[in-house]
Design a protein around this motif. Structure first.
Motif, mmCIF file in Angstrom:
data_model
loop_
_atom_site.group_PDB
_atom_site.id
_atom_site.type_symbol
_atom_site.label_atom_id
_atom_site.label_comp_id
_atom_site.label_asym_id
_atom_site.label_seq_id
_atom_site.Cartn_x
_atom_site.Cartn_y
_atom_site.Cartn_z
ATOM 1 N N THR A 72 41.312 44.267 35.846
ATOM 2 C CA THR A 72 40.584 45.528 35.845
ATOM 3 C C THR A 72 39.193 45.298 35.264
ATOM 4 N N PRO A 73 38.262 46.256 35.418
ATOM 5 C CA PRO A 73 36.946 46.091 34.786
ATOM 6 C C PRO A 73 37.033 45.917 33.275
ATOM 7 N N GLU A 74 38.045 46.515 32.645
ATOM 8 C CA GLU A 74 38.228 46.355 31.199
ATOM 9 C C GLU A 74 38.785 44.988 30.843
ATOM 10 N N GLU A 75 39.622 44.423 31.713
ATOM 11 C CA GLU A 75 40.201 43.098 31.520
ATOM 12 C C GLU A 75 40.029 42.303 32.812
ATOM 13 N N PRO A 76 38.811 41.797 33.069
ATOM 14 C CA PRO A 76 38.523 41.150 34.351
ATOM 15 C C PRO A 76 39.072 39.737 34.484
ATOM 16 N N ASN A 77 39.544 39.150 33.379
ATOM 17 C CA ASN A 77 40.053 37.772 33.408
ATOM 18 C C ASN A 77 41.503 37.727 32.939
ATOM 19 N N ALA A 78 42.232 36.741 33.443
ATOM 20 C CA ALA A 78 43.618 36.528 33.026
ATOM 21 C C ALA A 78 43.811 35.057 32.720
ATOM 22 N N THR A 79 44.677 34.780 31.758
ATOM 23 C CA THR A 79 44.979 33.402 31.393
ATOM 24 C C THR A 79 46.127 32.885 32.253
ATOM 25 N N ILE A 80 45.899 31.773 32.930
ATOM 26 C CA ILE A 80 46.933 31.166 33.756
ATOM 27 C C ILE A 80 47.977 30.536 32.844
ATOM 28 N N MET A 81 49.227 30.893 33.066
ATOM 29 C CA MET A 81 50.306 30.418 32.206
ATOM 30 C C MET A 81 51.066 29.271 32.863
ATOM 31 N N ALA A 82 51.638 28.429 32.025
ATOM 32 C CA ALA A 82 52.478 27.359 32.555
ATOM 33 C C ALA A 82 53.703 27.945 33.242
ATOM 34 N N LYS A 83 54.223 29.067 32.682
ATOM 35 C CA LYS A 83 55.345 29.784 33.267
ATOM 36 C C LYS A 83 55.211 31.244 32.886
ATOM 37 N N PRO A 84 55.252 32.164 33.854
ATOM 38 C CA PRO A 84 55.114 33.581 33.514
ATOM 39 C C PRO A 84 56.292 34.074 32.689
ATOM 40 N N SER A 85 56.004 34.873 31.670
ATOM 41 C CA SER A 85 57.062 35.422 30.832
ATOM 42 C C SER A 85 57.666 36.644 31.507
ATOM 43 N N SER A 86 58.887 37.002 31.113
ATOM 44 C CA SER A 86 59.546 38.183 31.680
ATOM 45 C C SER A 86 58.754 39.446 31.365
ATOM 46 N N GLY A 87 58.203 39.528 30.144
ATOM 47 C CA GLY A 87 57.427 40.700 29.762
ATOM 48 C C GLY A 87 56.204 40.879 30.632
ATOM 49 N N GLN A 88 55.532 39.784 30.949
ATOM 50 C CA GLN A 88 54.345 39.860 31.800
ATOM 51 C C GLN A 88 54.728 40.320 33.198
ATOM 52 N N VAL A 89 55.841 39.832 33.701
ATOM 53 C CA VAL A 89 56.306 40.221 35.030
ATOM 54 C C VAL A 89 56.650 41.705 35.058
ATOM 55 N N TRP A 90 57.393 42.183 34.042
ATOM 56 C CA TRP A 90 57.778 43.600 33.994
ATOM 57 C C TRP A 90 56.555 44.501 33.945
ATOM 58 N N ARG A 91 55.605 44.185 33.082
ATOM 59 C CA ARG A 91 54.403 45.029 32.949
ATOM 60 C C ARG A 91 53.581 45.027 34.223
ATOM 61 N N SER A 92 53.326 43.845 34.766
ATOM 62 C CA SER A 92 52.460 43.740 35.938
ATOM 63 C C SER A 92 53.052 44.460 37.144
ATOM 64 N N TYR A 93 54.332 44.236 37.423
ATOM 65 C CA TYR A 93 54.917 44.818 38.623
ATOM 66 C C TYR A 93 55.192 46.302 38.475
ATOM 67 N N PHE A 94 55.416 46.770 37.247
ATOM 68 C CA PHE A 94 55.567 48.222 37.038
ATOM 69 C C PHE A 94 54.257 48.928 37.364
ATOM 70 N N VAL A 95 53.147 48.413 36.832
ATOM 71 C CA VAL A 95 51.836 49.017 37.100
ATOM 72 C C VAL A 95 51.491 48.918 38.583
ATOM 73 N N ILE A 96 51.793 47.775 39.205
ATOM 74 C CA ILE A 96 51.531 47.615 40.638
ATOM 75 C C ILE A 96 52.329 48.644 41.434
ATOM 76 N N GLY A 97 53.576 48.896 41.032
ATOM 77 C CA GLY A 97 54.398 49.894 41.726
ATOM 78 C C GLY A 97 53.828 51.294 41.595
ATOM 79 N N VAL A 98 53.406 51.666 40.393
ATOM 80 C CA VAL A 98 52.812 52.990 40.183
ATOM 81 C C VAL A 98 51.569 53.150 41.045
ATOM 82 N N GLU A 99 50.699 52.154 41.008
ATOM 83 C CA GLU A 99 49.442 52.272 41.743
ATOM 84 C C GLU A 99 49.659 52.204 43.247
#
Length: 322
Positions: free
Chosen positions: A121-148
């Motif tokens: 987002t404009p507030e958070e335009p960059n993301a850190t590439i992870m060696a392995k995505p955490s479950s928390g990151q997956v839950w947050r990202s896909y929940f927001v993607i579903g809402v939008e």
């Protein structure tokens, strides 16, 4: 109050015609070899400025191998380029240089490692590439993607709104919305897990047709058709169809390996959260109209059904000949 309400409908209901321009920027960063990556992105025209096209921000240890190949279409600019990286990209930042409001979906696919998805987002335009995505990151990202997705997916929204205008009573609304939810959840899971599938173009055509069908039913007034007698059954049948549409969107985003159940459930929960928000707003709007001027409710509903039907018909023709 009624004139103000109708003015809002005139202003906002035509906006779905331009819904494609509201889609987020899509970025894919995929490893194809040792130190070699393929970068592709698609930027809606609404996010463009005059001058040079915007390009993704690469990790600090990566560089483009030549100029990107750009494809300028009617509604979007697409780019693709080979990227060379010195060393691993895990721990590095990647992003999108926002020049206008909006969001971007970043998919990072390292070789032989799970896919990870980040929302920028404009507030958070960059993301850190992870060696392995955490479950928390997956839950947050896909929940927001579903809402939008449901809030920006005007075809699904107009179907839900038309269904509410058809029923307009609390208990039948609850049953119809529940049937729609169960149906598209079943289809979404079946397609995502590989048990079912349909070509996307016919699905999009049928979704537009479902909107026209419901709009006509609403415009016919209080005639006791099968749809009015059993709205939950109609909602369930069309919900199965709309589930294929949700699955198509989720397929474009991608699912992280090893976290498919979490991504699927959180995406579906996000869709339901957005859908419940729309249902609450429409019911509140109907209550305001009913309280302010009860005699005007039928006219306002018919006006809305015409606007929804015209929009659905436009999509139907556009998707058939497009």
């Amino acid at each position: 109050m009624i004139r103000w309400l109708l003015a809002l409908l005139v202003v906002f209901l035509p906006q779905p015609v331009l819904a494609d321009e509201l889609r987020p920027v899509s970025i894919t960063f995929e490893q194809v070899g040792e130190g070699e990556w393929s970068l592709g992105w698609r930027q809606p025209m609404a996010g463009r400025q005059s001058g040079e096209p915007v390009q993704p921000v690469l990790p600090a240890n990566c560089r483009m191998d030549g100029d990107p190949r750009l494809d300028v279409a009617v509604l979007a600019v697409s780019g693709r380029v080979r990227v060379l990286c010195e060393g691993p990209v895990a721990g590095q930042e990647m992003g999108w240089p926002f020049t206008t409001p909006g969001e971007a979906i970043l998919r990072v696919a390292p070789a032989e490692r799970p896919l990870q998805v980040h929302r920028l987002t404009p507030e958070e335009p960059n993301a850190t590439i992870m060696a392995k995505p955490s479950s928390g990151q997956v839950w947050r990202s896909y929940f927001v993607i579903g809402v939008e997705h449901i809030l920006m997916g005007w075809d699904h929204l107009l179907f839900v709104i038309a269904l509410l205008l058809l029923v307009r009573r609390t208990w039948p609304v609850v049953k119809a919305a529940t049937a729609f939810t169960v149906a598209h959840s079943l289809t979404l899971a079946a397609v995502t897990l590989g048990f079912a599938g349909l070509p996307q173009r016919p699905v999009e055509v049928m979704i537009a047709l479902s909107i026209v069908f419901l709009a006509v039913e609403v415009a016919r007034g209080d005639r006791q058709t099968l749809t009015r007698r059993l709205p939950w059954l109609v909602a369930f049948a069309f919900g199965l169809l709309h589930g294929f549409g949700f699955a198509g969107a989720l397929r474009e985003i991608g699912l992280p390996e090893g976290e498919v159940p979490a991504a699927l459930v959180s995406f579906n929960l996000g869709v339901e959260a957005g859908q419940l928000l729309v249902i609450a707003l429409v019911l509140a709007l109907l209550a305001v109209v009913r309280k302010a001027r009860p005699a005007a409710e039928a006219g306002a509903v018919k006006f809305a059904s015409y606007a929804i039907g015209i929009t659905g018909a436009y999509w139907l023709v556009d998707r058939v000949i497009g």
